[in-house]
Design a protein around this motif. Structure first.
Motif, PDB file in Angstrom:
ATOM      1  N   SER A 198      10.012  -3.099   8.285  1.00 48.09           N
ATOM      2  CA  SER A 198      10.693  -3.611   7.092  1.00 48.09           C
ATOM      3  C   SER A 198      10.218  -4.999   6.701  1.00 48.09           C
ATOM      4  CB  SER A 198      12.208  -3.643   7.336  1.00 48.09           C
ATOM      5  OG  SER A 198      12.522  -4.506   8.425  1.00 48.09           O
ATOM      6  N   ASN A 199       9.317  -5.580   7.480  1.00 45.19           N
ATOM      7  CA  ASN A 199       8.815  -6.917   7.177  1.00 45.19           C
ATOM      8  C   ASN A 199       8.192  -6.971   5.787  1.00 45.19           C
ATOM      9  OD1 ASN A 199       9.562  -7.768   9.733  1.00 45.19           O
ATOM     10  ND2 ASN A 199       7.535  -7.425  10.623  1.00 45.19           N
ATOM     11  N   GLY A 200       8.488  -8.063   5.086  1.00 43.14           N
ATOM     12  CA  GLY A 200       7.935  -8.223   3.746  1.00 43.14           C
ATOM     13  C   GLY A 200       8.356  -7.135   2.790  1.00 43.14           C
ATOM     14  N   ASN A 201       9.613  -6.670   2.944  1.00 43.82           N
ATOM     15  CA  ASN A 201      10.136  -5.593   2.099  1.00 43.82           C
ATOM     16  C   ASN A 201       9.237  -4.357   2.177  1.00 43.82           C
ATOM     17  OD1 ASN A 201      11.864  -4.278   0.353  1.00 43.82           O
ATOM     18  ND2 ASN A 201      10.985  -5.187  -1.498  1.00 43.82           N
ATOM     19  N   TYR A 202       8.894  -3.974   3.414  1.00 43.62           N
ATOM     20  CA  TYR A 202       8.077  -2.792   3.684  1.00 43.62           C
ATOM     21  C   TYR A 202       6.702  -2.894   3.018  1.00 43.62           C
ATOM     22  CZ  TYR A 202      12.520  -0.773   5.169  1.00 43.62           C
ATOM     23  OH  TYR A 202      13.712  -0.533   5.811  1.00 43.62           O
ATOM     24  N   CYS A 203       6.108  -4.086   3.058  1.00 45.11           N
ATOM     25  CA  CYS A 203       4.850  -4.307   2.347  1.00 45.11           C
ATOM     26  C   CYS A 203       3.716  -3.425   2.877  1.00 45.11           C
ATOM     27  CB  CYS A 203       4.460  -5.780   2.388  1.00 45.11           C
ATOM     28  SG  CYS A 203       4.186  -6.436   4.046  1.00 45.11           S
ATOM     29  N   LEU A 220      12.151   7.955   1.618  1.00 47.39           N
ATOM     30  CA  LEU A 220      13.187   8.040   0.603  1.00 47.39           C
ATOM     31  C   LEU A 220      14.117   6.832   0.627  1.00 47.39           C
ATOM     32  CD1 LEU A 220      14.076   9.916  -1.627  1.00 47.39           C
ATOM     33  CD2 LEU A 220      15.589  11.068  -0.006  1.00 47.39           C
ATOM     34  N   GLY A 221      14.487   6.365   1.831  1.00 47.24           N
ATOM     35  CA  GLY A 221      15.407   5.244   1.941  1.00 47.24           C
ATOM     36  C   GLY A 221      14.895   3.982   1.281  1.00 47.24           C
ATOM     37  N   VAL A 222      13.586   3.744   1.352  1.00 47.53           N
ATOM     38  CA  VAL A 222      13.003   2.545   0.745  1.00 47.53           C
ATOM     39  C   VAL A 222      13.150   2.591  -0.770  1.00 47.53           C
ATOM     40  CG1 VAL A 222      10.864   1.257   0.363  1.00 47.53           C
ATOM     41  CG2 VAL A 222      11.396   2.173   2.634  1.00 47.53           C
ATOM     42  N   HIS A 223      12.894   3.748  -1.359  1.00 47.54           N
ATOM     43  CA  HIS A 223      12.933   3.856  -2.812  1.00 47.54           C
ATOM     44  C   HIS A 223      14.367   3.937  -3.344  1.00 47.54           C
ATOM     45  CE1 HIS A 223       8.549   4.336  -3.009  1.00 47.54           C
ATOM     46  NE2 HIS A 223       8.697   5.007  -1.875  1.00 47.54           N
TER      47      HIS A 223
END
Length: 411
Positions: A198-203, A220-223
């Motif tokens: 999840s670092n850097g907003n999942y960069c 899916l969770g990220v989007h």
């Protein structure tokens, strides 16, 4: 043209469109009727039907399935199931989740999330099904290979579920098991975890996902998190009567991509008997506590898992009063809990009695723990002669502290 499935999912929309057609015809705009003709839209009724599965015992079959399939076979069959679930999620499902912030009356999205959690739990149980550290390490190695194949198939959602299962505290705490992993496998594992971090907003994930072309399945969770963020940050209306176009554009970017990916074709040729067996194997009914207790049975926690072990110079399980006072400044809450009146302190006891340092306990005991500590702080003394707290309030069965992968006292 863009959202044909919505007409199957919302019968009210069908009626409204038919009324609109009648109005257009009545007004004499015959040339425009074909623009809103829904008679040729294919049926998406299958998207509304959510199957109900029977609760049956399949432990032996689940192990058999895992043991006899190669990593690429497992990855392909998991990807087939993931895509089948993902393509059922409609625009309305996403919209409902963003607006209401929950899965109530959203069975399709709920089933997709249940599949993700089922894979994560299945991974843990397959590791914990083996009796020896060496065998458990072999299962972990195989799942890391499965994760690599999932990356190759561009199935990031299942990849996240597998990594999540292997990263869970029930598995990460198995130090003896992890000691049997090769350096190469450990390197591959670090690469997998870095990808979905999840670092850097999942960069790292976002970059890898953007570079992929063709068939791919997103995390899916990220989007969903992106959609909720836009919905919360931007108001629907500006100047009271104008639609916030910026918000609509931001939502459109994410929603359009999610919807378009559902129609991407794959070249998977699964064995449907294996698909059915895998579906049953992933429909698990084990709680987090059940899985963690199994982990503790296989590799019990030791008293020397505490940060205080660094001060136990003679390795007898105790530290002296002098040693304790030299480090007491690092733990300011200790004086609130006890009066130390012995020259020997069994540091393993601290795992049970210092929740303010960040102890991780069962959810049902969280509120009781605070109350218990307050009662204990009223003058109870800690004595190494007893090996337990005198007059300490009792907690429900199963309320023992759960060990985190990192020593919580060190935090």
């Amino acid at each position: 043209m863009e959202f044909p499935a919505e007409f199957n999912l919302d019968l009210g929309l069908v009626r409204l469109t038919e009324e609109f057609q009648e109005l257009v015809s009545h007004l004499g705009f015959e040339d425009h009727i074909h623009l809103i003709d829904i008679s040729s839209i294919p049926s998406y009724d299958w998207m509304r039907r959510v199957t109900q599965r029977k609760k049956i015992s399949k432990k032996g079959k689940a192990c058999l399935l895992f043991d006899h399939l190669e990593p690429i076979e497992l990855a392909e069959h998991l990807t087939f199931l993931e895509h089948k679930s993902f393509r059922r999620i409609s625009f309305t499902d996403y919209q409902s989740y963003v607006i209401h912030g929950c899965l109530e009356n959203n069975p399709t999205l709920e089933r997709s999330i249940a599949l993700f959690n089922g894979i994560s739990k299945w991974v843990q149980l397959m590791v914990l099904s083996k009796p020896t550290p060496q065998q458990r390490a072999e299962v972990i190695t195989k799942f890391i290979n499965v994760a690599q194949k999932l990356w190759h198939l561009q199935n990031f959602n299942t990849l996240m579920a597998v990594v999540g299962g292997l990263s869970h505290s029930s598995i990460s705490r198995l130090k003896e098991t992890h000691s049997h992993l090769s350096s190469e496998v450990t390197k591959d594992w670090n690469e997998m975890t870095e990808l979905v971090s999840s670092n850097g907003n999942y960069c790292n994930y976002r970059k890898a996902f953007a570079d992929c072309v063709g068939f791919k399945i997103p995390i899916l969770g990220v989007h969903l998190k992106d959609l909720i963020a836009v919905h919360v940050v931007f108001p629907d209306w500006i100047d009271e009567n104008k639609v916030n176009i910026v918000k609509m554009q931001q939502l459109s970017v994410t929603l359009s991509e999610l919807v378009s990916l559902q129609t991407a074709s794959h070249h998977l040729e699964p064995n449907m008997d294996l698909i059915n067996l895998l579906t049953l194997s992933l429909d698990l009914y084990h709680t987090e506590d059940d899985i963690y207790k199994l982990s503790l049975v296989l590799e019990p926690r030791t008293s020397k898992s505490s940060v205080f072990r660094n001060y136990d110079h003679d390795h007898d399980g105790y530290i002296s009063q002098e040693d304790f006072e030299s480090i007491a400044a690092n733990f300011p809450f200790l004086d609130s809990f006890c009066v130390l009146d012995k020259d020997q302190i069994n540091y393993s006891l601290f795992w049970q009695f210092i929740p303010d340092c960040g102890a991780n306990c069962h959810k049902q005991c969280r509120d009781l723990l605070v109350l218990a500590c307050r009662k204990f702080a009223r003058g109870t003394s800690l004595s190494s002669n007893h090996g337990s707290l005198p007059n300490s309030p009792s907690l429900p069965a199963g309320s023992e502290m759960q060990e985190n992968s990192n020593d919580y006292l060190a935090n």
